[in-house]
Design an enzyme around this catalytic site. Structure first.
Site, PDB file in Angstrom:
ATOM      1  N   HIS A  21      11.090   8.894   4.447  1.00  0.00           N
ATOM      2  CA  HIS A  21      11.348   9.304   3.091  1.00  0.00           C
ATOM      3  C   HIS A  21      12.948   8.935   2.636  1.00  0.00           C
ATOM      4  CE1 HIS A  21       8.040  12.179   4.141  1.00  0.00           C
ATOM      5  NE2 HIS A  21       7.313  11.597   3.098  1.00  0.00           N
ATOM      6  N   GLU A  31       5.333   1.158   2.562  1.00  0.00           N
ATOM      7  CA  GLU A  31       4.200   0.222   2.944  1.00  0.00           C
ATOM      8  C   GLU A  31       3.143   0.870   3.945  1.00  0.00           C
ATOM      9  OE1 GLU A  31       5.740  -3.292   3.707  1.00  0.00           O
ATOM     10  OE2 GLU A  31       6.520  -3.686   1.569  1.00  0.00           O
ATOM     11  N   SER A  50       5.876   9.997  10.094  1.00  0.00           N
ATOM     12  CA  SER A  50       4.824  10.513   9.181  1.00  0.00           C
ATOM     13  C   SER A  50       5.239  11.975   9.168  1.00  0.00           C
ATOM     14  CB  SER A  50       3.654  10.346   9.529  1.00  0.00           C
ATOM     15  OG  SER A  50       2.466  11.033   8.896  1.00  0.00           O
TER      16      SER A  50
END
Length: 301
Positions: free
Chosen positions: A37, A150, A187
């Site tokens: 992020h 992506e 993630s």
């Protein structure tokens, strides 16, 4: 850094920047921020004067209540990270603010075709939830640029099509996946893994690279490749969810005209659903070339 929870407040604040002619870049997130992020935030800074980040766990895009309930929420830590990155504005609405009449009465945005194939076929309504919230956030923030990872390859394709179809004056920037040292794609859901599961999780990326090597080596028996890949995942204790090998531009089946393929993978490990992807140029390499490229980083949140 200023933080707002109300739509009218953040909209009013951002209008000041618009009147001053300042360019706004937007990074929508669901929180539990990690280096992936923050890479999006840094990329956004390259394109604009003002960087806006939203933190909102969107109930409309979850197809399982347990997944929604288990999604990590770490607002205070997230705000500290965004402050350190020099973010200008953070929008932290609640579901009651975003969906005041509830999900059943909410107008939605649906992208036909791309939203119902691949992951969309197994998770009905997921991409409708994504495009609805992204469209609403775009309307609130009014960005000039928006950055997306992506890693969520199909999601990025769906958002690009929505922006094109609705003639939105927003530049969509795709940012390559950020990986851990062992290749695991970063993630928010990685935090759900136990220590043992975390040690096994990189098998997903390794299996993906094996598929890429097989394709570059000239194999086109995709069903057999997928079957072998699923066996590799099971042997490591992962539960295969989906593996697709598709045309990277259309997300349709590969044809003789395909110049670049994309491998889309997902698997369950404990409470986490892991996803990853990699693009593959459809140029047959020698065996030595394919093996030497087998360790390259994959393209992909």
């Amino acid at each position: 850094m200023q933080t707002f929870a109300e739509i009218s407040a953040v909209r009013g604040h951002l209008k000041t920047f618009k009147r001053e002619g300042r360019k706004i870049a937007f990074v929508p997130t669901m929180g539990n921020l990690h280096e992936g992020h923050l890479t999006l935030v840094r990329k956004a800074r390259e394109y604009a004067d003002i960087v806006v980040v939203s933190i909102f766990v969107n109930p409309m895009q979850f197809d399982r209540a347990d997944d929604l309930n288990n999604y990590p929420r770490t607002l205070e830590e997230d705000l500290s990270k965004l402050t350190a990155e020099g973010v200008d504005v953070v929008f932290t609405p609640t579901p009651e603010i975003i969906y005041p009449e509830g999900l059943d009465k909410q107008t939605f945005v649906d992208v036909p075709g791309l939203s119902t194939i691949l992951e969309g076929a197994s998770r009905p309504g997921h991409f409708r939830g994504v495009t609805t919230i992204v469209n609403k956030l775009f309307n609130i923030v009014q960005p000039d640029v928006a950055c997306f990872g992506e890693k969520d390859f199909q999601q990025l394709a769906v958002i690009r099509k929505m922006v094109d179809d609705l003639a939105m004056d927003i530049e969509i920037i795709g940012v390559p996946t950020v990986r851990e040292m062992d290749g695991l794609a970063m993630s928010s859901r990685n935090g759900l893994l136990t220590l043992d599961e975390r040690q096994r999780a990189p098998v997903l990326a390794r299996t993906m690279r094996w598929i890429s090597s097989a394709i570059r080596g000239g194999r086109d028996d995709y069903a057999s490749i997928i079957e072998d890949a699923n066996d590799q995942l099971r042997a490591a204790g992962l539960h295969p969810d989906e593996i697709f090998i598709r045309d990277a531009r259309t997300l349709q089946v590969i044809t003789p005209e395909t110049t670049q393929a994309v491998i889309l993978m997902s698997a369950f490990l404990g409470q986490a659903r892991l996803i990853d992807n990699q693009t593959v140029d459809m140029v047959v390499e020698s065996k030595d070339e394919a093996e030497s490229n087998d360790g390259t980083a994959a393209n992909a949140e």
